[in-house]
Design an enzyme around this catalytic site. Structure first.
Site, PDB file in Angstrom:
ATOM      1  N   THR A 295      37.645  37.784  37.993  1.00  0.00           N
ATOM      2  CA  THR A 295      37.003  37.103  36.864  1.00  0.00           C
ATOM      3  C   THR A 295      37.873  37.127  35.618  1.00  0.00           C
ATOM      4  OG1 THR A 295      34.806  37.602  37.727  1.00  0.00           O
ATOM      5  CG2 THR A 295      34.950  37.109  35.387  1.00  0.00           C
TER       6      THR A 295
ATOM      7  N   SER B 159      38.181  38.905  44.206  1.00  0.00           N
ATOM      8  CA  SER B 159      38.341  40.123  45.008  1.00  0.00           C
ATOM      9  C   SER B 159      37.490  40.115  46.263  1.00  0.00           C
ATOM     10  CB  SER B 159      38.033  41.367  44.167  1.00  0.00           C
ATOM     11  OG  SER B 159      36.666  41.432  43.802  1.00  0.00           O
TER      12      SER B 159
ATOM     13  N   THR C  96      35.702  42.410  40.153  1.00  0.00           N
ATOM     14  CA  THR C  96      34.791  43.557  40.160  1.00  0.00           C
ATOM     15  C   THR C  96      34.053  43.743  41.478  1.00  0.00           C
ATOM     16  OG1 THR C  96      33.000  42.230  39.190  1.00  0.00           O
ATOM     17  CG2 THR C  96      34.448  43.427  37.669  1.00  0.00           C
ATOM     18  N   ASP C  97      34.015  42.718  42.341  1.00  0.00           N
ATOM     19  CA  ASP C  97      33.229  42.827  43.573  1.00  0.00           C
ATOM     20  C   ASP C  97      33.700  43.970  44.464  1.00  0.00           C
ATOM     21  OD1 ASP C  97      31.585  40.770  42.865  1.00  0.00           O
ATOM     22  OD2 ASP C  97      32.460  39.290  44.211  1.00  0.00           O
TER      23      ASP C  97
END
Length: 339
Positions: free
Chosen positions: A25, A67, A98-99
């Site tokens: 992101t 990710s 962030t995933d």
């Protein structure tokens, strides 16, 4: 791949931080179809950051993807890049979606044995957002990576002003800016506007030799437990060629009777099994019988302490890849699952 000079020259008076970008992101923008995708190069990611006084920064692109698209071989490649970056820098920063950030951070921590701090960061709001958090998080990460007190901290995640251990960090909110926490006590400090405050140093456990983690990585599957779960997924994992299995069990490490029976069968067939808890905090423990953690341990499963399932899968994959056989892999596991 892209590189940026911003500035990059290292001297005795100015620490050098190498920033490795992977997309996510923090590097994402809205495409013509309205969907948000990773778009910015390393140069563009860094260009949005207010320079950190007294710190040289060199940036390099490793990947440019969300990710959720990364694989363990990708993370192994990233780990090699981190290793080389740490040979010539005072600190390394990895920007990441962030995933799967917590899994990548833990993988990096498991193979990082140097004193150079490695800080993983990202964003919850894309680069086009009026209130994008990526530039602030990245600047904080650079400040932390260049901080002399951060030497020997290993690999950490820095998001929304928090410094969190790679072992304990987890994403707890899908969209909020303050999306990461460490329910088992892995918050190591804070990054305030004027000060980097480190309050604790994580325990460093033996690092896996990255040079032994080559070739095809072994398959390790995660089986989630739910009310009335049967052994279908345990048996399917073996049939799919898994060499290891992680049970995301109830409570302190308990499973249903049919999952216990299926697990005993795959253990007898030579698979390694790690037991974790689907709870957000607390360790697994061999307390209960009749399908509980005590029966799993008696059958030969390894209790994974306070690790959660996604990270236990990373650990078991590395242990199997480095150990070669089940016996040696089990030895490599133990320092990482003991309190």
């Amino acid at each position: 791949m892209s590189a940026v000079t911003y500035p990059t020259r290292r001297n005795d008076l100015m620490p050098l931080v190498r920033v490795l970008t992977t997309g996510g992101t923090i590097a994402s923008r809205r495409a013509a179809d309205g969907r948000v995708v990773a778009a910015d190069s390393a140069d563009e990611v860094l260009r949005a950051v207010v320079p950190v006084e007294g710190v040289s920064i060199a940036a390099e692109e490793v990947f440019r993807v969300g990710s959720y698209r990364l694989t363990l071989p990708d993370v192994r490649e990233l780990a090699n890049r981190v290793r080389w970056a740490s040979k010539e820098a005072d600190g390394v920063v990895v920007t990441h979606g962030t995933d799967t950030m917590e899994e990548t951070a833990y993988f990096l921590d498991l193979v990082h044995d140097g004193s150079v701090p490695v800080v993983v960061t990202g964003a919850q709001r894309n680069a086009e957002s009026a209130d994008a958090d990526g530039p602030h998080n990245l600047r904080d990460a650079v400040r932390l990576a260049s901080e002399p007190a951060a030497r020997d901290i290993g690999v950490v995640v820095a998001m929304a002003g928090r410094v969190l251990s790679a072992r304990q960090v987890t994403k707890v909110n899908t969209l909020a800016l303050d999306a990461f926490a460490a329910p088992d006590g892995g918050q190591l400090g804070r990054i305030d506007p004027e000060t980097v405050r480190l309050l604790a140093t994580p325990r460093r456990r033996p690092a896996f030799d990255l040079d032994t983690i080559d070739g095809a990585l072994p398959r390790v599957d995660v089986v989630p437990l739910h009310l009335g779960a049967d052994g279908t997924f345990v048996r399917a994992a073996r049939q799919a060629g898994a060499r290891g299995l992680v049970l995301d069990a109830f409570g302190a490490g308990n499973v249903t009777p049919d999952v216990l029976r299926a697990t005993e069968q795959v253990l007898a067939a030579g698979l390694l099994v790690l037991v974790t808890s689907r709870c957000h905090a607390g360790p697994v423990s061999p307390v209960y019988g009749a399908g509980g953690g005590a029966d799993l341990a008696a059958a030969g499963a390894v209790l994974a302490g306070d690790l959660r399932a996604a990270k236990a899968r990373v650990l078991l994959t590395l242990a199997l890849a480095a150990g070669g056989d089940a016996g040696r892999a089990t030895e490599l596991l133990h320092p990482h699952v003991r309190p």
